[in-house]
Design an enzyme around this catalytic site. Structure first.
Site, PDB file in Angstrom:
ATOM      1  CG  HIS A 193      -0.095 -43.460 -60.464  1.00 35.52           C
ATOM      2  ND1 HIS A 193      -0.611 -44.500 -59.717  1.00 35.52           N
ATOM      3  CD2 HIS A 193       0.777 -44.044 -61.336  1.00 35.52           C
ATOM      4  CE1 HIS A 193      -0.127 -45.648 -60.156  1.00 35.52           C
ATOM      5  NE2 HIS A 193       0.741 -45.398 -61.124  1.00 35.52           N
TER       6      HIS A 193
ATOM      7  CG  HIS B 266       3.067 -45.207 -57.347  1.00 33.69           C
ATOM      8  ND1 HIS B 266       2.884 -44.467 -58.483  1.00 33.69           N
ATOM      9  CD2 HIS B 266       3.808 -46.282 -57.709  1.00 33.69           C
ATOM     10  CE1 HIS B 266       3.477 -45.060 -59.504  1.00 33.69           C
ATOM     11  NE2 HIS B 266       4.048 -46.163 -59.068  1.00 33.69           N
TER      12      HIS B 266
ATOM     13  CG  ASP C 192       2.716 -54.111 -61.661  1.00 36.16           C
ATOM     14  OD1 ASP C 192       3.106 -54.076 -62.827  1.00 36.16           O
ATOM     15  OD2 ASP C 192       2.383 -53.089 -61.025  1.00 36.16           O
TER      16      ASP C 192
ATOM     17  CD  GLN D  60       6.441 -55.845 -59.396  1.00 42.70           C
ATOM     18  OE1 GLN D  60       7.270 -55.572 -60.251  1.00 42.70           O
ATOM     19  NE2 GLN D  60       5.732 -54.933 -58.768  1.00 42.70           N
TER      20      GLN D  60
ATOM     21  CE  LYS E 205      -6.048 -42.581 -60.419  1.00 39.30           C
ATOM     22  NZ  LYS E 205      -5.972 -41.142 -60.477  1.00 39.30           N
ATOM     23  CB  SER E 206      -0.158 -47.282 -65.609  1.00 42.17           C
ATOM     24  OG  SER E 206       1.128 -47.466 -66.168  1.00 42.17           O
TER      25      SER E 206
HETATM   26  P1  AMP Z   1       5.816 -48.997 -60.456  1.00 39.43           P
HETATM   27  O1  AMP Z   1       6.280 -47.639 -60.040  1.00 39.43           O
HETATM   28  O2  AMP Z   1       4.947 -49.000 -61.666  1.00 39.43           O
HETATM   29  O3  AMP Z   1       6.928 -50.015 -60.491  1.00 39.43           O
HETATM   30  O4  AMP Z   1       4.846 -49.482 -59.282  1.00 39.43           O
HETATM   31  C1  AMP Z   1       5.263 -49.513 -57.946  1.00 39.43           C
HETATM   32  C2  AMP Z   1       4.224 -50.245 -57.133  1.00 39.43           C
HETATM   33  O5  AMP Z   1       2.964 -49.572 -57.244  1.00 39.43           O
HETATM   34  C3  AMP Z   1       3.988 -51.685 -57.605  1.00 39.43           C
HETATM   35  O6  AMP Z   1       3.828 -52.535 -56.486  1.00 39.43           O
HETATM   36  C4  AMP Z   1       2.718 -51.566 -58.405  1.00 39.43           C
HETATM   37  O7  AMP Z   1       1.968 -52.758 -58.451  1.00 39.43           O
HETATM   38  C5  AMP Z   1       1.975 -50.503 -57.635  1.00 39.43           C
HETATM   39  N1  AMP Z   1       0.979 -49.871 -58.498  1.00 39.43           N
HETATM   40  C6  AMP Z   1       1.191 -49.290 -59.706  1.00 39.43           C
HETATM   41  N2  AMP Z   1       0.022 -48.885 -60.240  1.00 39.43           N
HETATM   42  C7  AMP Z   1      -0.947 -49.216 -59.353  1.00 39.43           C
HETATM   43  C8  AMP Z   1      -2.362 -49.074 -59.336  1.00 39.43           C
HETATM   44  N3  AMP Z   1      -3.024 -48.509 -60.338  1.00 39.43           N
HETATM   45  N4  AMP Z   1      -3.036 -49.538 -58.255  1.00 39.43           N
HETATM   46  C9  AMP Z   1      -2.364 -50.128 -57.225  1.00 39.43           C
HETATM   47  N5  AMP Z   1      -1.038 -50.297 -57.189  1.00 39.43           N
HETATM   48  C10 AMP Z   1      -0.331 -49.853 -58.230  1.00 39.43           C
END
Ligand code: AMP
Length: 282
Positions: free
Chosen positions: A34, A37, A150, A153, A184-185
């Site tokens: 999204h 990312h 995160d 993390q 966003k997630s």
């Molecule tokens: P994930 O695919 O959820 O493991 O996330 C991969 C990377 O994208 C991680 O470093 C997350 O912190 C970052 N990320 C996920 N959602 C967001 C967001 N809404 N805003 C900024 N970074 C994000």
């Protein structure tokens, strides 16, 4: 743009890049990409000659009753998004490529990983540190990009890089939100219409906490309790934690001073969502 699943193959390509003096950026993700990312990928593209996006739903960072099996996956959509953002390679290994039979080595951290998400998800950060170390060793990036979404993390990765002498610069990137404020997630797709509305309670709590701190409130309990009241007023929400911790140690603080992280995890129905804000109080 190429999609590569074999460690040996991506290593060859990156070695060639390095021989040519090119700077390499890595964006580790679990896919179902999204705008959050994409903001990381675009930053990486602006600061490096070549960018690798890893897409790997990492089983070792999920607990036994968590959503590993149901985690959303769409490599075709992801690859179109990566290409449009300017990435050069998607590294998309199978689980057996990352964890061949007999794999029994893990990267473990103490302290920083005991609080917040580490308390609710006891094996989570061991999985994160292990997979990120492996991705660092496989792709040997100059720069790697992580979201403040995160925040624990990000702090854990920065500490791991320092402690294990990875020669990699870690860049944190701001939280990207939907228009109505929900962070966003990939997990937002689990929410039905009613839950999606209820999920706004996370942003309301974060906004309230942030305003209180900006307006001079220094008592952590006062801020936490106001935020909890907001979340508890939403029938579909169940608090996992609402905490204020020191940004460097992740230990709870009673007085808000220096750099602090206010982090929340809330179940909306069965979906666990997180959000946070960081404040630097002089
Ligand atoms: P994930 O695919 O959820 O493991 O996330 C991969 C990377 O994208 C991680 O470093 C997350 O912190 C970052 N990320 C996920 N959602 C967001 C967001 N809404 N805003 C900024 N970074 C994000």
């Amino acid at each position: 743009m190429k999609i590569i699943s074999a460690v040996t193959e991506i290593r060859e390509i990156i070695k060639e890049w390095k021989r040519n003096g090119l700077k390499v950026g890595l964006v580790p993700t679990m896919g179902y990409l999204h705008e959050g990312h994409l903001s990381l990928i675009k930053k990486a593209v602006s600061e490096n000659d070549r960018v690798v996006v890893s897409i790997f739903v990492n089983p070792t960072q999920f607990g036994p009753n968590e959503d590993y099996e149901t985690y959303p996956r769409d490599i075709n959509k992801d690859s179109a998004l990566c290409e449009s953002a300017g990435a050069d390679i998607i590294f998309h290994p199978e689980v057996s490529e990352m964890y061949p039979k007999g794999a029994c080595t893990y990267v473990n951290m103490t302290g920083l990983t005991d609080a917040l998400c580490g308390k609710s998800r006891p094996t989570h950060f061991q999985g994160v540190c292990t997979v990120v170390s492996k991705l660092f060793n496989i792709t040997t990036p100059d720069n790697a990009y992580f979201g403040q979404k995160d925040a624990q993390q990000l702090a854990v990765i920065k500490r791991m890089v320092k402690d294990l002498n990875f020669d990699i610069n870690i860049t944190g990137c701001p939280i990207i939100r939907e228009e109505d404020g929900l962070a966003k997630s990939s997990r937002n797709t689990y929410l039905n219409e009613e839950e999606r509305k209820a999920a706004l309670v996370l942003h309301s709590a974060i906004t309230c906490g942030q305003s209180l701190v900006n307006d001079g409130e220094r008592n952590a309990s006062v801020v936490i309790n106001r935020m909890k009241d907001i979340i508890n007023a939403e029938p579909l929400a169940k608090i996992d934690y609402v905490e204020i911790v020191d940004m460097n140690t992740m230990e709870s603080v009673s007085v808000i001073q220096g750099e602090i992280l206010c982090a929340i995890a809330v179940y909306i129905g069965k979906t666990r969502l997180i959000d946070n804000f960081i404040a630097n109080v002089g």
